[in-house]
Write a protein that holds these residues in place. Structure first.
Motif, short mmCIF file in Angstrom:
data_model
loop_
_atom_site.label_atom_id
_atom_site.label_comp_id
_atom_site.label_asym_id
_atom_site.label_seq_id
_atom_site.Cartn_x
_atom_site.Cartn_y
_atom_site.Cartn_z
N GLN A 151 -8.60 1.61 -2.77
CA GLN A 151 -7.86 0.93 -3.77
C GLN A 151 -7.31 -0.54 -3.48
O GLN A 151 -7.23 -1.42 -4.49
CB GLN A 151 -6.71 1.88 -4.34
N VAL A 200 0.52 -0.59 -10.36
CA VAL A 200 -0.74 -1.25 -9.95
C VAL A 200 -1.35 -2.25 -10.93
O VAL A 200 -1.66 -3.26 -10.62
CB VAL A 200 -1.78 -0.14 -9.67
N LYS A 253 0.86 -1.10 -0.08
CA LYS A 253 -0.18 -0.03 0.02
C LYS A 253 0.91 1.35 0.05
O LYS A 253 0.53 2.20 -0.71
CB LYS A 253 -0.61 -0.09 1.18
N LEU A 262 -10.13 -2.78 -4.04
CA LEU A 262 -10.45 -3.12 -5.46
C LEU A 262 -9.37 -4.07 -5.88
O LEU A 262 -9.54 -4.88 -6.76
CB LEU A 262 -10.27 -1.62 -6.29
N LEU A 288 -1.58 3.68 -1.94
CA LEU A 288 -3.17 3.46 -2.20
C LEU A 288 -3.61 3.72 -1.24
O LEU A 288 -3.16 3.86 0.00
CB LEU A 288 -3.19 1.76 -2.46
#
Length: 408
Positions: A48, A104, A39, A51, A44
């Motif tokens: 996110q 990502v 992260k 997701l 993020l």
């Protein structure tokens, strides 16, 4: 009929399935223990991260849902090998995407491969484990799941050590991916071809349509869905802990970096201990009483984890959470396998329901947490665990006449 195995062949088969459960556990803990690092590396927010977990969860659900068809095509033995190769590559890609490429999309591709491969292998290894339990004639499936939990303990411990030593996720994940590949190849040669697992010798193999029908027939049985309710709450609690307990400790409570991995390790230790030693308790008191008692422990532990004002109390809550969530999934698998003649199809169906909860639920928690906070979101797990306890009567062993009735 399945081929007769010598004692040494049976022992090697059992050891191989133990190792596959372990590999699955260590792979999941590798991701879960490094969520804070991933992260941070990719900058993020919780939504996110949720997701990305959703991408993994959807891939896992596809893998779980299609695993009966995969097993019908390849058999469990070959299917496990291919699936393990897939999730080993996936976990390595997650590390590369986080630290080498800073991408990502690459992390997401890795998580999709990881999720699909783990989804497939989880169903197949449970089919193999319940067959071993049936041959032994006593409750041993929790021990297989203890090896999964032991894998998460080792994985969380390695993750905590890697984080404390500032080892990047790419190096960490690459090493674990290589280890999983080695385990996959070694185990492939120790697992026998079995007709019940849809992988007999090619000249004995029935038509694909017939094998697929056998794999899917359990979905017509009401008991499959009742067991699914029992497994849903505990699987949700286990999956929620694996993906969010580290962030809940560090960001929800505000404790130091590395404390999240410690919480995950404590949770996993509690789960592992009960899975190792819970079989005799189940044989003595029965599945229903054990499941209801553990539901109380899990609900209490999650509430304590949420409300605790200090790290020691958070860790006690994590331990109770792990203890309580320990046997819901394996006892659901055992219940699904009560009738050996239909065990493979029923285990596949029950595992599908459990793993959809285990892997698909946590991403939903991530999205909800952005609106009400991560710790408050965990109260959803409390409600689901209570529901699991209330429906645990579905796991009682079938009588001989009921084994016939469920097929009609």
């Amino acid at each position: 009929m399945d081929i007769a195995l010598s004692r040494s062949q049976f022992v090697r088969w059992r050891a191989a399935i133990f190792a596959i459960f372990f590999a699955s556990g260590i792979s999941i803990a590798t991701w879960a223990s490094r969520v804070p690092s991933i992260k941070e590396a990719l900058e993020l927010d919780n939504a996110q991260v949720g997701l990305i977990l959703l991408g993994m969860g959807l891939a896992s659900i596809i893998g779980i849902s299609t695993s009966p068809a995969v097993m019908a095509r390849t058999g469990a033995r070959r299917g496990m090998l291919l699936s393990m190769i897939m999730f080993a590559v996936g976990i390595a890609l997650v590390g590369l995407g986080a630290n080498v490429f800073g991408s990502v999309p690459i992390v997401l591709v890795g998580m999709v491969l990881f999720g699909f491969g783990n989804g497939c292998v989880d169903v197949m290894m449970n089919v193999e484990a319940t067959a071993i339990e049936q041959q032994m004639g006593k409750t041993i499936l929790p021990v297989f799941h203890a090896l999964f939990s032991f894998g998460t303990v080792i994985g969380a411990g390695i993750g905590a050590l890697a984080a404390s030593l500032s080892v990047n996720v790419a190096t960490h994940a690459g090493i674990i991916g290589g280890l999983i590949l080695v385990i996959a190849i070694v185990c492939f040669f120790q697992v026998p071809d079995r007709e019940a697992a849809l992988d007999p010798a090619d000249h004995e193999k029935p038509a694909f349509r017939e094998r697929l029908h056998t794999a899917l027939e359990a979905w017509r049985e009401p008991r499959t869905y009742l067991l699914g309710v029992v497994m849903l709450g505990m699987s949700f609690a286990e999956g929620g802990a694996n993906d969010w307990i580290a962030l809940g400790t560090e960001q929800g409570h505000g404790f130091a970096e590395g404390s999240g991995a410690v919480s995950l390790a404590v949770f996993s230790v509690g789960m592992t201990v009960v899975r190792l030693f819970g079989g005799p308790l189940v044989d003595r008191f029965g599945r229903v009483i054990v499941l209801r008692t553990l539901a109380v422990a899990a609900a209490s532990g999650i509430v304590l984890f949420i409300l605790a004002p200090s790290l020691p109390l958070v860790l006690i809550g994590a331990a109770l959470w792990g203890i309580g969530a320990s046997l819901g999934f394996p006892l659901g698998m055992s219940a699904a396998a009560d009738d050996p003649a239909k065990a493979a199809a029923r285990v596949s169906a029950a595992a599908t329901i459990g793993y959809i909860s285990f892997l698909g639920g946590p991403p939903v928690l991530g999205v909800i947490s952005e609106h009400i906070g991560l710790l408050n979101t965990l109260f959803i797990l409390v409600a689901l665990v209570v529901a699991s306890g209330l429906f645990s009567g579905a796991a009682r062993p079938l009588r001989e006449d009921e084994k016939v009735a469920t097929t009609k």
